[in-house]
Each structure stands twice: as structure tokens, then as C-alpha cells.
Design a protein around this motif. Structure first.
Motif, PDB file in Angstrom:
ATOM      1  N   THR A  56       0.801  -1.235   0.000  1.00 22.35           N
ATOM      2  CA  THR A  56       0.000   0.000   0.000  1.00 22.35           C
ATOM      3  C   THR A  56       0.829   1.278   0.000  1.00 22.35           C
ATOM      4  OG1 THR A  56      -0.135  -0.108   2.421  1.00 22.35           O
ATOM      5  CG2 THR A  56      -1.923  -1.131   1.167  1.00 22.35           C
ATOM      6  N   GLN A  61       4.658   0.082  -4.644  1.00 19.56           N
ATOM      7  CA  GLN A  61       3.231   0.087  -4.317  1.00 19.56           C
ATOM      8  C   GLN A  61       2.398  -0.589  -5.396  1.00 19.56           C
ATOM      9  OE1 GLN A  61       1.697   4.026  -3.658  1.00 19.56           O
ATOM     10  NE2 GLN A  61      -0.225   3.295  -2.806  1.00 19.56           N
ATOM     11  N   ILE A  81       3.230 -10.233   7.748  1.00 31.76           N
ATOM     12  CA  ILE A  81       3.286  -8.798   7.472  1.00 31.76           C
ATOM     13  C   ILE A  81       4.751  -8.414   7.341  1.00 31.76           C
ATOM     14  CG2 ILE A  81       2.717  -6.499   8.320  1.00 31.76           C
ATOM     15  CD1 ILE A  81       0.359  -7.761   9.805  1.00 31.76           C
ATOM     16  N   SER A 133       5.986  -5.462   6.352  1.00 34.29           N
ATOM     17  CA  SER A 133       6.188  -4.109   6.868  1.00 34.29           C
ATOM     18  C   SER A 133       4.823  -3.469   7.033  1.00 34.29           C
ATOM     19  CB  SER A 133       7.057  -3.283   5.897  1.00 34.29           C
ATOM     20  OG  SER A 133       6.343  -3.031   4.691  1.00 34.29           O
ATOM     21  N   ARG A 134       4.797  -2.230   7.438  1.00 33.71           N
ATOM     22  CA  ARG A 134       3.522  -1.517   7.610  1.00 33.71           C
ATOM     23  C   ARG A 134       2.751  -1.449   6.291  1.00 33.71           C
ATOM     24  NH1 ARG A 134       3.631   4.802   8.946  1.00 33.71           N
ATOM     25  NH2 ARG A 134       4.241   4.752   6.754  1.00 33.71           N
ATOM     26  N   ASP A 135       3.493  -1.429   5.170  1.00 37.21           N
ATOM     27  CA  ASP A 135       2.866  -1.267   3.857  1.00 37.21           C
ATOM     28  C   ASP A 135       2.781  -2.553   3.045  1.00 37.21           C
ATOM     29  OD1 ASP A 135       2.672   1.502   4.318  1.00 37.21           O
ATOM     30  OD2 ASP A 135       4.701   1.832   3.557  1.00 37.21           O
ATOM     31  N   HIS A 136       3.324  -3.658   3.550  1.00 33.78           N
ATOM     32  CA  HIS A 136       3.411  -4.885   2.742  1.00 33.78           C
ATOM     33  C   HIS A 136       2.834  -6.075   3.508  1.00 33.78           C
ATOM     34  CE1 HIS A 136       6.194  -7.703   0.150  1.00 33.78           C
ATOM     35  NE2 HIS A 136       4.928  -8.087   0.149  1.00 33.78           N
ATOM     36  N   MET A 137       1.659  -6.532   3.050  1.00 33.19           N
ATOM     37  CA  MET A 137       1.022  -7.701   3.653  1.00 33.19           C
ATOM     38  C   MET A 137       1.064  -8.857   2.656  1.00 33.19           C
ATOM     39  SD  MET A 137      -2.835  -8.148   5.215  1.00 33.19           S
ATOM     40  CE  MET A 137      -2.466  -7.060   6.576  1.00 33.19           C
TER      41      MET A 137
END
Length: 202
Positions: free
Chosen positions: A48, A53, A168, A170-174
Motif C-alpha cells: 500500500t 506500491q 506482514i 512491513s507496515r505497507d506490505h502484507m
């Protein structure tokens, strides 16, 4: 004469009643027509933010902040073009893309409405697609979505997808783990039994 005509029409009436009941019961199960079950297993990378992204929010919901998803609002809609890989690592072999949308569709629960096409670009099913829709309750360990069609080897497919959060990064990568169970009618294209971790169930 009237009695003879009425008696002669009884078989026809019984046939029409039987036909109506069969139609009301819906189509025969695919397995009864020689359906084939195909099982696919792969990983989906939803990113995200950052330079890689693959998921972009296109609608910001006008409602209040969601109680269980800080920063999110009811109606938030995101467009995705997520990579699908054989293994959980982003460096694993790319086998396709998940293209579509997900929307925050619950006022109080962490539930997304997912609509996407799995476009396969590698392995035995290269060039085929699978249409997937369903309710993704992020708080559940395993979620079940529906297979509602497809193209190529998955033409007229039905079935389901078991969908798990694998890890998970990172905060942006699931990373999501998907098991797709799709039944295709006997007349659809028949894929080989097993290639690159994707296999046809017996």
C-alpha cells in the motif's frame, strides 16, 4: 371423446411438471456432468505504499473513522494490481497478478468486500483467469471467498478460495496465502496434472 383426450394428455402433463421441478431445483452439480477440480496454491503481495506500491486508495469514505481500523473510513476503496508468487517471498517466482478492488464495507467490523480477477501468467494455466469475490473479515484466521467464473482453463468455473494472512513484511506490505479450489465443467480446457506447484485434484 373428452375422456380420451384428457387421458392422453396425462403423460404430457406429468412430463411438464417434472421439467418444471427440475428447473426449480437449479442446475445439476458440476461433478455430475464430469466436472474437474483444480487446486491452486500461491501468495499475494498487497503493498500500500513505497516505491513498489501495488494497492492505491481511490476513494476516501466520507464516514467516521473506523473503530477497529485507525485511519480508515467506511467506504474506503482501493484498487490493486498485486503480484502472485509461488512462495511467500516477494523474490519468489511470479505466476500472475490479482487485479481488482477492495472496499471497507462494514461500519464496525474490519470487513472488506473484495472483487478481483486472478490473471495467471506462468505455469500450466498461463493466460487463464479466475474471477473471485467475497467478504474478507480481516480479524479471522481463514476467510472464504467465492470463485464465480473465469476464462481459459477456468471457463465457467465455480468454487471457493481459502484466504489467510501469511505474514506482514512491513507496515505497507502484507502477504496473503491463497488456496483456490475451482471446479470446471468437463467441456472446459483440461490442464496437465501438475506444474510449478499448481495441480489438478483427483
Amino acid at each position: 371423446m373428452a375422456l380420451f383426450s384428457m387421458t392422453a394428455s396425462i403423460p404430457r402433463v406429468l412430463f411438464l411438471v417434472s421439467l418444471a421441478l427440475a428447473m426449480a431445483a437449479g442446475p445439476w452439480p458440476v461433478a455430475a456432468r464430469g466436472g474437474r477440480l483444480i487446486h491452486l496454491h500461491f501468495y499475494m503481495h498487497d503493498i500500500t505504499g513505497g516505491p513498489d506500491q501495488t494497492a492505491v486508495q481511490v476513494v476516501k469514505g466520507p464516514g467516521a473513522v473506523h473503530p477497529l481500523m485507525p485511519g480508515s473510513h467506511f467506504g474506503d476503496t482501493t484498487v490493486i494490481d498485486d503480484a502472485l508468487t509461488e512462495g511467500p517471498s516477494a523474490a519468489s517466482r511470479l505466476i500472475g497478478r490479482a487485479q481488482g478492488t477492495y472496499m471497507l464495507a462494514s461500519l464496525k467490523e474490519p470487513v472488506l468486500m473484495v472483487t478481483m480477477t486472478v490473471a495467471l501468467t506462468g505455469g500450466a494455466y498461463n493466460g487463464s483467469t479466475i474471477a473471485v469475490v467475497g467478504r474478507d473479515d480481516v480479524s479471522a484466521g481463514v476467510r472464504e471467498l467465492s470463485v464465480i467464473g473465469g476464462t481459459g482453463a477456468f471457463r465457467r468455473a465455480t468454487g471457493h478460495v481459502l484466504w489467510r494472512t501469511s505474514r506482514i513484511e512491513s507496515r505497507d506490505h502484507m502477504v496473503l496465502e491463497l488456496d483456490v479450489y475451482a471446479t470446471v465443467p468437463g467441456g472446459s480446457l483440461a490442464p496437465p496434472p501438475r506444474v510449478d506447484g499448481m495441480h489438478q485434484a483427483a
